[in-house]
Design an enzyme around this catalytic site. Structure first.
Site, PDB file in Angstrom:
ATOM      1  N   GLU A   1      -3.358  -0.392  -8.197  1.00 22.31           N
ATOM      2  CA  GLU A   1      -4.322   0.630  -7.779  1.00 22.31           C
ATOM      3  C   GLU A   1      -3.623   1.987  -7.838  1.00 22.31           C
ATOM      4  OE1 GLU A   1      -7.231   0.232  -4.609  1.00 22.31           O
ATOM      5  OE2 GLU A   1      -6.406   2.013  -3.621  1.00 22.31           O
TER       6      GLU A   1
ATOM      7  N   HIS B   1     -10.201   4.700   0.699  1.00 23.27           N
ATOM      8  CA  HIS B   1      -9.069   4.669   1.637  1.00 23.27           C
ATOM      9  C   HIS B   1      -9.483   5.270   2.968  1.00 23.27           C
ATOM     10  CE1 HIS B   1      -5.384   3.997  -1.056  1.00 23.27           C
ATOM     11  NE2 HIS B   1      -6.442   3.600  -1.718  1.00 23.27           N
TER      12      HIS B   1
ATOM     13  N   ASP C   1       0.816  -1.213   0.000  1.00 19.94           N
ATOM     14  CA  ASP C   1       0.000   0.000   0.000  1.00 19.94           C
ATOM     15  C   ASP C   1       0.856   1.272   0.000  1.00 19.94           C
ATOM     16  OD1 ASP C   1      -2.347   1.389   0.040  1.00 19.94           O
ATOM     17  OD2 ASP C   1      -2.800   1.041   2.152  1.00 19.94           O
TER      18      ASP C   1
HETATM   19 ZN   LIG Z   1      -4.771   5.772   1.330  1.00 21.86          ZN
END
Ligand SMILES: [Zn+2]
Length: 490
Positions: A265, A340, A156
């Site tokens: 992403e 998010h 991430d």
């Molecule tokens: Zn984020």
């Protein structure tokens, strides 16, 4: 299974057989042990070997080597790309949450694809964990609970090619590229003249004339977007360098990954101002022109997505904003919209799933740490009070790298708190706990040892079952709105 006859205390869901070999995880007085029963010695596993019913019984530590050997036999332990399935990421800062996450995911009966492994490079640095440790902790959790379905692994908020390399090496499949540092917020208040100057300084590949957007009009499911000079230049100045950075990272990933599975992403959620619909079109159109393929995108939506608390803002405004983004994502993809800082945003889950028609990815992380603290609050209020007192001292410093609005003055003083678990439902205290996790986990005492870490982890080890069942309940609340939408489509 023959293993169940061994006099060992197995985690019941861990027991499994593959190609005539039996596997399980047992709780022993020396800690958790991997147990394997086979008709050959299986040298890849390390541990003590003994004879059991004419077969070889191996008992070994929860080591990285043993986990690698286990991956060779149980292919479902490895993460895979999840594509466009409705999905949810469940970050885990302690490395203990996966069993609870698995139980909640299982309750969704396949309607929400889980991403059990998810950690940003920033949070790994804060907790002193590596991409391998994060992956291994989740994988042990998956084995413990016997999850054999598909699951992803999210590297991430990656910012550099070195971040990509660090995560490729350990089997991460979902790469979230964060070009936030390249977003130019000056565009927000610039005049047309200033935009012209700034646009002229963009890298050659981002020249606005190459975009094909100049003067172009879109009607996207009734959403009208026109790129006159001002709209285009503003989008290009704000996001042009960010798009170029994502394209560079994507092409690096594809080349570095070789035949290892991967998906992308794009995330611009951690920026100062919302992503307008025209800016979203610009980003998607330019990424496509540069050959980027992605499965999900996180714009910065209107309103505030603060950590660990519900959405802050008008729901009607969010709905209008999200509807436009969802239409754009269908037009240029389809790809998923990503939420998010998505934990605890209960008021918007039904809106997001309905408007995206299930093309949505949820990301949560710190909320699992807060549930660990809730387990502490229930069973060891003295330790919990110490952590709270310390978190209050750290808050003003630790808040600086997060978007949070909690005020120390609004959170009750430790002296007046009577109901410790309820403190985790108080807005300000929740955010104070949320942003101080790194400090709590890494603070040293005067003797040079850990101030909290050892006691915290010992407590969690001794209360694994309580934590798993807390988390299961908490995550069913998160996942059910997404599964409910998927259910409507049957
Ligand atoms: Zn984020």
């Amino acid at each position: 299974m023959k293993l169940t006859a061994a006099n060992l205390h197995f985690f019941p869901n861990s027991l499994t057989a593959q190609d005539g070999i039996e596997f399980g995880l047992a709780q022993t007085d020396k800690g958790e042990r991997l147990v394997v029963l086979a008709d050959s010695p299986l040298p890849a596993f390390e541990g003590e070997r003994s004879e059991f019913g004419g077969l070889t019984l191996i008992q070994g530590e929860r080591s990285a080597n043993n986990l690698n050997a286990l991956r060779g036999h149980l292919p479902w332990l490895k993460p895979q790309p999840i594509g466009l399935a409705t999905s949810a990421g469940m970050g885990d800062r302690l490395g203990l949450a996966t069993p609870g996450h698995v139980r909640a995911a299982r309750a969704m009966q396949g309607k929400v694809t889980p991403v059990f492994t998810q950690q940003s490079i920033r949070e790994m640095a804060r907790t002193g964990r590596t991409p391998q440790q994060v992956m291994d902790d989740t994988t042990w959790g998956i084995f413990t609970e016997g999850w054999q379905g598909i699951h992803g692994a999210d590297a991430d908020h990656l910012k550099t090619p070195a971040d990509i390399d660090a995560c490729l090496a350990y089997g991460y499949t979902f790469y979230t590229i964060d070009p936030g540092a390249y977003v130019d917020n000056r565009a927000e208040s610039a005049s047309l003249g200033e935009l012209q100057t700034l646009a002229a300084a963009l890298p050659a590949e981002m020249d606005v004339r190459a975009s094909g957007l100049w003067g172009k009009s879109y009607d996207i499911e009734g959403l009208a977007i026109k790129f006159d000079e001002f709209v285009l230049l503003k989008a290009a100045v704000k996001y042009g360098q960010a798009v170029a950075h994502v394209a560079g990272m994507y092409h690096y990933l594809v080349q570095a990954a070789g035949n290892r599975p991967n998906e992308l992403e794009v995330s611009v959620d951690e920026t100062d101002t919302p992503t307008s619909h025209a800016e979203h079109v610009y980003i998607a159109s330019e990424l496509k022109r540069l050959g980027v393929k992605w499965v999900s995108l996180a714009p910065r939506y209107v309103g505030r997505f603060e950590k660990g608390v519900d959405y802050i803002g008008g729901l009607a405004a969010f709905e209008a904003d999200f509807a436009g983004h969802a239409a754009i994502a269908r037009w240029f993809g389809p790809y998923k919209l990503s939420l998010h800082s998505g934990s605890d945003k209960f008021s918007i889950y039904p809106i997001a799933t309905r408007l995206s028609r299930g093309m949505v990815h949820l990301k949560t992380a710190g909320t699992s740490y807060l549930e660990a603290l809730r387990t502490v609050a229930h069973h060891d209020p003295a330790l919990f009070r110490e952590i709270y007192t310390f978190a209050r001292q750290r808050y003003e410093i630790d808040r600086l790298s997060y978007h949070v609005s909690a005020e120390l003055n609004n959170a009750p003083l430790p002296e007046v708190v009577r109901d410790w678990p309820a403190l985790l439902d108080q807005f300000d205290a929740r955010e104070i706990f949320h942003v101080t996790f790194g400090s709590v986990l890494t603070e040293k005492n005067e003797a040079g040892g850990w101030r909290f870490y050892d006691r915290f982890m010992d407590f969690m080890q001794a209360n694994k079952e309580a934590y798993a069942s807390n988390l299961e309940k908490h995550f069913i609340r998160h996942l059910a709105p997404f599964a409910a939408f998927a259910g409507d489509q049957d």
